[in-house]
Design a protein around this motif. Structure first.
Motif, PDB file in Angstrom:
ATOM      1  N   UNK A 163       0.776  -1.123   0.088  1.00  0.00           N
ATOM      2  CA  UNK A 163      -0.300  -0.245  -0.305  1.00  0.00           C
ATOM      3  C   UNK A 163       0.626   1.119  -0.557  1.00  0.00           C
ATOM      4  N   UNK A 164       2.037   1.536   0.848  1.00  0.00           N
ATOM      5  CA  UNK A 164       2.488   2.474   0.779  1.00  0.00           C
ATOM      6  C   UNK A 164       3.456   2.364  -0.398  1.00  0.00           C
ATOM      7  N   UNK A 165       3.785   1.590  -0.843  1.00  0.00           N
ATOM      8  CA  UNK A 165       4.484   1.979  -2.323  1.00  0.00           C
ATOM      9  C   UNK A 165       3.688   1.989  -3.631  1.00  0.00           C
ATOM     10  N   UNK A 166       2.928   1.845  -3.643  1.00  0.00           N
ATOM     11  CA  UNK A 166       1.712   2.141  -4.519  1.00  0.00           C
ATOM     12  C   UNK A 166       0.955   3.400  -4.063  1.00  0.00           C
ATOM     13  N   UNK A 167       0.897   3.769  -3.189  1.00  0.00           N
ATOM     14  CA  UNK A 167       0.214   4.503  -3.102  1.00  0.00           C
ATOM     15  C   UNK A 167       1.312   5.753  -3.506  1.00  0.00           C
ATOM     16  N   UNK A 186      12.064  -3.409   0.383  1.00  0.00           N
ATOM     17  CA  UNK A 186      12.898  -2.541   1.195  1.00  0.00           C
ATOM     18  C   UNK A 186      11.758  -1.573   2.655  1.00  0.00           C
ATOM     19  N   UNK A 187      10.319  -1.304   2.181  1.00  0.00           N
ATOM     20  CA  UNK A 187       9.434  -0.914   3.211  1.00  0.00           C
ATOM     21  C   UNK A 187       9.055  -1.709   3.859  1.00  0.00           C
ATOM     22  N   UNK A 188       9.136  -3.082   3.226  1.00  0.00           N
ATOM     23  CA  UNK A 188       8.338  -3.937   4.592  1.00  0.00           C
ATOM     24  C   UNK A 188       9.669  -4.557   4.854  1.00  0.00           C
ATOM     25  N   UNK A 189      10.848  -4.368   4.830  1.00  0.00           N
ATOM     26  CA  UNK A 189      11.714  -4.371   6.403  1.00  0.00           C
ATOM     27  C   UNK A 189      11.144  -3.163   7.400  1.00  0.00           C
ATOM     28  N   UNK A 190      10.916  -1.911   6.713  1.00  0.00           N
ATOM     29  CA  UNK A 190      10.867  -0.595   6.803  1.00  0.00           C
ATOM     30  C   UNK A 190       9.822  -1.539   7.929  1.00  0.00           C
ATOM     31  N   UNK A 191       8.860  -1.789   7.663  1.00  0.00           N
ATOM     32  CA  UNK A 191       7.470  -1.886   8.524  1.00  0.00           C
ATOM     33  C   UNK A 191       7.612  -2.809   9.741  1.00  0.00           C
ATOM     34  N   UNK A 192       8.983  -3.883   9.237  1.00  0.00           N
ATOM     35  CA  UNK A 192       8.894  -4.917  10.325  1.00  0.00           C
ATOM     36  C   UNK A 192       9.719  -3.792  10.998  1.00  0.00           C
ATOM     37  N   UNK A 193      10.423  -2.776  10.998  1.00  0.00           N
ATOM     38  CA  UNK A 193      11.381  -2.469  12.469  1.00  0.00           C
ATOM     39  C   UNK A 193      10.432  -1.541  12.897  1.00  0.00           C
ATOM     40  N   UNK A 194       9.448  -0.516  12.373  1.00  0.00           N
ATOM     41  CA  UNK A 194       8.492  -0.052  13.260  1.00  0.00           C
ATOM     42  C   UNK A 194       7.620  -0.845  13.471  1.00  0.00           C
ATOM     43  N   UNK A 195       6.840  -1.845  12.998  1.00  0.00           N
ATOM     44  CA  UNK A 195       6.241  -2.607  14.013  1.00  0.00           C
ATOM     45  C   UNK A 195       6.832  -3.910  15.479  1.00  0.00           C
ATOM     46  N   UNK A 238      -4.042   1.584  -0.653  1.00  0.00           N
ATOM     47  CA  UNK A 238      -4.322   1.010  -1.985  1.00  0.00           C
ATOM     48  C   UNK A 238      -5.355   2.063  -3.119  1.00  0.00           C
ATOM     49  N   UNK A 239      -4.545   1.887  -4.119  1.00  0.00           N
ATOM     50  CA  UNK A 239      -5.111   2.916  -5.493  1.00  0.00           C
ATOM     51  C   UNK A 239      -6.128   2.230  -5.573  1.00  0.00           C
TER      52      UNK A 239
END
Length: 170
Positions: free
Chosen positions: A17-21, A42-51, A95-96
């Motif tokens: 959602x983040x990337x496509x958005x 890359x965003x998924x790795x970032x989200x794992x850190x955030x979560x 998501x668009x």
């Protein structure tokens, strides 16, 4: 579907959602190479850190449709020293495929309720300058442009943003 708290199992869906958005909402507003270079892994790795941060995980909400993450929102205490309010909507994306289906509305109402429950009387958010779709969405929900601006600097990217605020209590 109801809004719920995000879990680590949602990291991939949040990243999609983040990337496509970003790629859809910011087309023509940000350099195309920046949007093309966005990476779901890359965003998924970032989200794992955030979560993995219990406070940020508790303040990340998701909505599902058809068994997939259709949108997410993050909120909490104001992060800016000169903030006009104690609460902040950190980010909200759908998501668009689910734009104009109520996903954003559901998330925004849930965030406003959560901010009230945490004791915030007002909140603010930032909208990329030129993103009229988002600005109009927020304004329809009572978030008003207060004239505040900032320029967010990221590597190879400068983003001018406008601030919107909303009183959360009558």
């Amino acid at each position: 579907m109801p809004v719920r708290r995000a879990t680590a199992e949602d990291a991939h869906g949040l990243a999609v959602v983040h990337v496509l958005g970003w790629q859809r909402a910011y087309r023509g507003l940000l350099p195309q190479h920046v949007l093309d270079d966005l990476s779901i892994p890359d965003r998924e790795a970032g989200w794992l850190t955030i979560l993995g941060d219990s406070e940020r995980q508790a303040r990340t909400l998701v909505v599902e449709r058809d068994g997939v993450i259709a949108g997410w929102a993050g909120y909490g205490a104001a992060r800016d020293a000169d903030a006009p309010a104690s609460g902040e909507l950190w980010g909200i994306y759908a998501h668009p495929q689910y734009w104009s289906t109520g996903v954003g509305h559901e998330l925004l109402v849930a965030v406003e309720d959560a901010l009230r429950a945490e004791g915030h009387d007002a909140a603010y958010l930032w909208v990329l300058e030129g993103n009229e779709r988002a600005a109009s969405f927020y304004e329809r929900h009572g978030w008003l442009d207060d004239g505040g601006t900032r320029t967010e600097e990221r590597p190879g990217l400068s983003m001018r943003e406008r601030r919107h605020v909303k009183a959360l209590r009558a």
